[in-house]
Design a protein around this motif. Structure first.
Motif, short mmCIF file in Angstrom:
data_model
loop_
_atom_site.label_atom_id
_atom_site.label_comp_id
_atom_site.label_asym_id
_atom_site.label_seq_id
_atom_site.Cartn_x
_atom_site.Cartn_y
_atom_site.Cartn_z
N ALA A 51 0.84 -1.21 0.00
CA ALA A 51 0.00 0.00 0.00
C ALA A 51 0.87 1.25 0.00
N ALA A 52 1.94 1.23 0.77
CA ALA A 52 2.85 2.38 0.81
C ALA A 52 3.51 2.59 -0.55
N LEU A 53 3.87 1.49 -1.22
CA LEU A 53 4.47 1.61 -2.54
C LEU A 53 3.48 2.18 -3.55
N ILE A 94 11.12 0.92 1.78
CA ILE A 94 10.14 -0.16 1.55
C ILE A 94 10.86 -1.44 1.16
N ALA A 95 11.80 -1.34 0.24
CA ALA A 95 12.52 -2.54 -0.21
C ALA A 95 13.29 -3.16 0.95
N VAL A 96 13.95 -2.34 1.73
CA VAL A 96 14.74 -2.85 2.85
C VAL A 96 13.84 -3.43 3.94
N GLY A 97 12.63 -2.92 4.05
CA GLY A 97 11.69 -3.40 5.06
C GLY A 97 11.33 -4.87 4.92
N PHE A 98 11.55 -5.44 3.75
CA PHE A 98 11.24 -6.85 3.53
C PHE A 98 12.39 -7.78 3.92
N ARG A 99 13.57 -7.23 4.15
CA ARG A 99 14.74 -8.07 4.41
C ARG A 99 14.52 -9.04 5.57
N ILE A 143 6.98 -7.24 -5.30
CA ILE A 143 6.92 -5.90 -4.72
C ILE A 143 8.30 -5.24 -4.75
N ILE A 144 9.33 -6.00 -4.43
CA ILE A 144 10.69 -5.46 -4.47
C ILE A 144 11.05 -5.07 -5.91
N GLY A 145 10.63 -5.87 -6.87
CA GLY A 145 10.85 -5.52 -8.27
C GLY A 145 10.15 -4.22 -8.63
N ASN A 146 8.95 -4.04 -8.09
CA ASN A 146 8.22 -2.79 -8.33
C ASN A 146 8.92 -1.60 -7.69
#
Length: 172
Positions: A51-53, A94-99, A143-146
């Motif tokens: 949602a943030a993305l 956002i990307a780092v949040g998935f790590r 999502i990371i690709g996006n």
């Protein structure tokens, strides 16, 4: 001023690419051109990040529309560039949040080991867990690709602003 800002954006993009590469592992993922809405009821972190993305993507689109309107106005171009830098940082966050979640998924998949082949079978619960984890990892990777796609778009917009500002100063 421009080289400093360009270097910051380049570093931001490099950090995003590095984190993207680290979390991707070896699994292939197809990336969609526009951000793909991905939701899973059991993953509030993923849902909130998606949602943030989507919200950031809308902000980037709004900023993109203001660039041509600011042509010839250096102060507005600098302000837009500052907005882009902030948006780029948010995309990276956002990307780092998935790590952490991806690390957990990868660890659990390693613990489960490869799926048995041939006549060997495993309990349904293990097969179901492996599939669920693999699906969640694939969704997170989308999502990371996006985020990477959005980061590239931000970088291109920043480059456009740099060109406009350079042309503006060349006229003086």
């Amino acid at each position: 001023m421009i080289p400093f800002v360009a270097n910051r954006l380049t570093l931001l993009f490099a950090a995003l690419c590095l984190s993207f590469t680290m979390v991707m592992g070896l699994s292939p993922v197809a990336f969609a051109d526009p951000p793909v809405p991905v939701t899973t009821a059991n993953s509030p972190v993923k849902n909130s990040q998606a949602a943030a993305l989507a919200a950031l993507s809308k902000k980037v689109d709004a900023v993109a529309g203001s660039i041509s309107a600011a042509d010839g106005d250096d102060a507005r171009l600098v302000d837009i560039r500052t907005q882009l830098d902030q948006l780029g940082k948010s995309v990276l966050d956002i990307a780092v949040g998935f790590r952490p979640r991806l690390n957990d998924i990868n660890k659990r998949l390693t613990d489960l080991g490869p799926a048995p082949t041939g006549d060997n079978s495993e309990p349904e619960a293990v097969t179901s867990e492996r599939k669920s984890l693999t699906d969640e990892k694939a969704n997170i990777n989308v999502i990371i690709g996006n985020t990477e796609d959005l980061s590239v778009k931000i970088s291109e917009m920043a480059d456009d602003i740099a060109i406009r500002r350079r042309d503006l100063f060349a006229q003086d």
